[in-house]
Write an enzyme that holds these catalytic residues in place. Structure first.
Site, PDB file in Angstrom:
ATOM      1  CG  HIS A 101      33.940  42.707  43.146  1.00  0.00           C
ATOM      2  ND1 HIS A 101      33.700  41.805  42.139  1.00  0.00           N
ATOM      3  CD2 HIS A 101      35.210  42.490  43.522  1.00  0.00           C
ATOM      4  CE1 HIS A 101      34.779  41.078  41.916  1.00  0.00           C
ATOM      5  NE2 HIS A 101      35.721  41.487  42.746  1.00  0.00           N
ATOM      6  CG  ASP A 163      45.214  43.759  40.405  1.00  0.00           C
ATOM      7  OD1 ASP A 163      45.980  44.630  39.948  1.00  0.00           O
ATOM      8  OD2 ASP A 163      45.546  42.994  41.329  1.00  0.00           O
ATOM      9  CD  GLU A 274      49.281  43.678  41.094  1.00  0.00           C
ATOM     10  OE1 GLU A 274      48.985  42.463  41.000  1.00  0.00           O
ATOM     11  OE2 GLU A 274      48.434  44.589  41.114  1.00  0.00           O
TER      12      GLU A 274
END
Length: 522
Positions: A101, A163, A274
């Site tokens: 990632h 997240d 958030e």
């Protein structure tokens, strides 16, 4: 080894090395045989290596010489020790690759060795439930989603998250690991009791706040520069059953930031906070109606954004089934203190697991449309509170006049929740904001959307420099030693000293482009 085109080779040399004084080695059967002769439980693959030259950013693809699929930590140790003992006569480097990632080739090793850390997942996840403290011992190649699933079997869960949960433990701990719980619990690196690390010399070291302290804190947020994290002991807490998930909209930026700052400083507050910036997006509420219920459906139906820049505040409150009434009252009290647009209150109740793994639902949809494995020119910034209005005026009010091709995260964090002994770099103010431009470039065939996103990133970075915003990059990416020195500031000296001690030949994590491999030149 794949033959590179002239243009690709030139680009590689320009981007990857700081200096022209690099001796490039032509790999041959001699190098192949020295690795093949190592006694390992896992195996080397010298042929099927192209997958290790790809990542989520999908912009840089540097082929490794070989890919190691380890079965034991000894495989990793023996491989690194072998490269270290080859000394400066070799230019082999080693990179640990988790779930791939990375955004800009950070887990790639051009012409080197990539270690597939996920192959260590087979090791057992051990959950310890104690009266005074609970923790989980886990392989660094394990995905956070699997850590969560196993912990939930014991009624426990880690405190701090990212997240997206389909990332490896070692990958996020090498950066910081942040999400909407970080204001309360700090980043993931603030919730680690112990690490096992293989250094750049091939040594296997167990470290903690009381043992091999320097390596412990250096590796946390250390971008893989001092060793490869192979095991971690993560703090746990009792896991809630359910989550009250709330979203509201603001049109006033000052009210939006002040409300966020009030919430993260309050003793009784939400468990996750958030924010998002929504630029010139109409019909935003329609995207929520499938899973969120408006408090006032009539008013919500009449809400029009009129192409304005809006600010979304997203919050959750954790609770168990027998705590519903108390939770409802606490949420009501907190919402009464906020200055959002009344018609834009949307709420939903989901399980704790459903909330934490929410991004995976979007991933499945994007993959089905072929929109996951595309370029992602993301830019993640940490902005000090004192400059957040200057930043917003210059970026949201000027540079981003049109809608951005991807979400823009925007939420505050507390510096006091970060351990300043780690290698992670943050602004020098108690409150600072994460601003993440999560752009995607689906039209990669003609590069138009990618070029536009990269141009926007450069404009934002240039503005921050000219306006003296004092920002720091999260998941930093620089191509020169001077830029890295500026990034670390007064902490560069310690960072470089640790590199010299734990990885003296600069074998590890070459894709970060911080240090160049020590190679003998005649």
């Amino acid at each position: 080894m794949t033959t590179l085109s002239i243009s690709t080779t030139v680009k590689f040399l320009m981007i990857f090395f700081f200096s022209s004084r690099i001796a490039m080695q032509t790999y041959n059967t001699d190098v192949d045989s020295t690795l093949s002769e190592l006694s390992l439980d896992g195996e080397f693959d010298f042929h099927n290596v192209s997958h290790a030259a790809k990542d989520f950013g999908n912009r840089f693809q540097f082929q490794p010489f070989v890919v190691l699929t380890p079965k034991t930590i000894s495989d990793i140790s023996a491989t690194i020790k072998h490269v270290y003992q080859m000394g400066q006569s070799s230019s082999l480097t080693v990179a640990a690759r988790g779930h791939g990632h990375s955004l800009q080739g950070q887990a790639q090793a051009p012409g080197g060795i990539v270690i597939q850390m996920e192959s260590l997942q087979q090791q057992e996840i051990y959950v310890h439930s104690g009266r005074l403290s609970s923790y989980v011992d886990v392989s660094a190649g394990e995905l956070w989603i699997n850590v969560l699933l196993e912990s939930l079997k014991h009624g426990l869960a880690p405190k701090s998250w990212t997240d997206y949960l389909h990332l490896t433990v070692g990958g996020t701990l090498s950066n910081a690991g942040i999400s909407g719980q970080a204001f309360k619990h700090g980043p993931q690196i603030s919730n680690v009791h112990q690490l096992e690390i293989v250094t750049g010399k091939g040594e296997v070291v167990t470290c903690s706040p009381g043992e091999n302290v320097d390596l412990f804190y250096g590796a946390l947020g250390g971008l893989g520069q001092f060793g490869i994290i192979t095991k971690a002991r993560i703090a746990l807490e009792p896991a809630p059953q359910m989550v009250r998930w709330t979203r509201v909209l603001y049109s006033d930026f000052t009210a939006f930031t002040q409300d966020q700052e009030m919430l993260i400083s309050a003793k009784k507050t939400f468990d996750y906070i958030e924010g998002f910036v929504i630029i010139n997006r109409t019909g935003i509420l329609n995207n929520w109606r499938s899973s969120f219920n408006p408090q006032d459906p009539v008013q919500a139906n009449h809400f029009k954004s009129d192409g304005k820049t809006l600010f979304c505040l997203e919050m959750t409150k954790n609770f168990n089934a027998d705590e519903t009434d108390i939770m409802n009252q606490e949420v009501k009290t907190l919402l009464s203190q906020l200055r959002y647009i009344p018609s834009t209150l949307f709420q939903s109740e989901v399980t704790y697991l459903e909330f934490l793994d929410r991004v995976h639902v979007s991933e499945v949809k994007l993959r089905s449309k072929g929109l996951w494995e595309i370029p992602h020119p993301w830019l993640n910034l940490l902005i000090p509170k004192s400059k957040i209005h200057d930043f917003a005026d210059g970026v949201f009010g000027n540079i981003l006049k049109d809608s951005n091709n991807g979400p823009i995260l925007f939420y505050p964090l507390n510096k006091s929740k970060w351990n300043n002994k780690t290698s992670a770099v943050i602004p020098d103010e108690e409150v600072f904001y994460l601003v993440a431009f999560l752009s995607s470039a689906p039209n990669s065939s003609n590069h138009d959307s990618l070029d536009r996103a990269l141009e926007m990133n450069e404009k934002v970075l240039d503005f921050c420099k000219r306006a003296d915003i004092g920002m720091k990059q999260y998941l930093p990416y620089y191509s020169s030693e001077e830029e890295w020195k500026a990034h670390f500031g007064s902490r560069w000296k310690l960072f470089a000293q640790r590199k010299t001690f734990y990885d003296p030949l600069s074998i590890l994590a070459p894709g970060q482009k911080i240090f160049r491999r020590a190679v003998y030149t005649s």
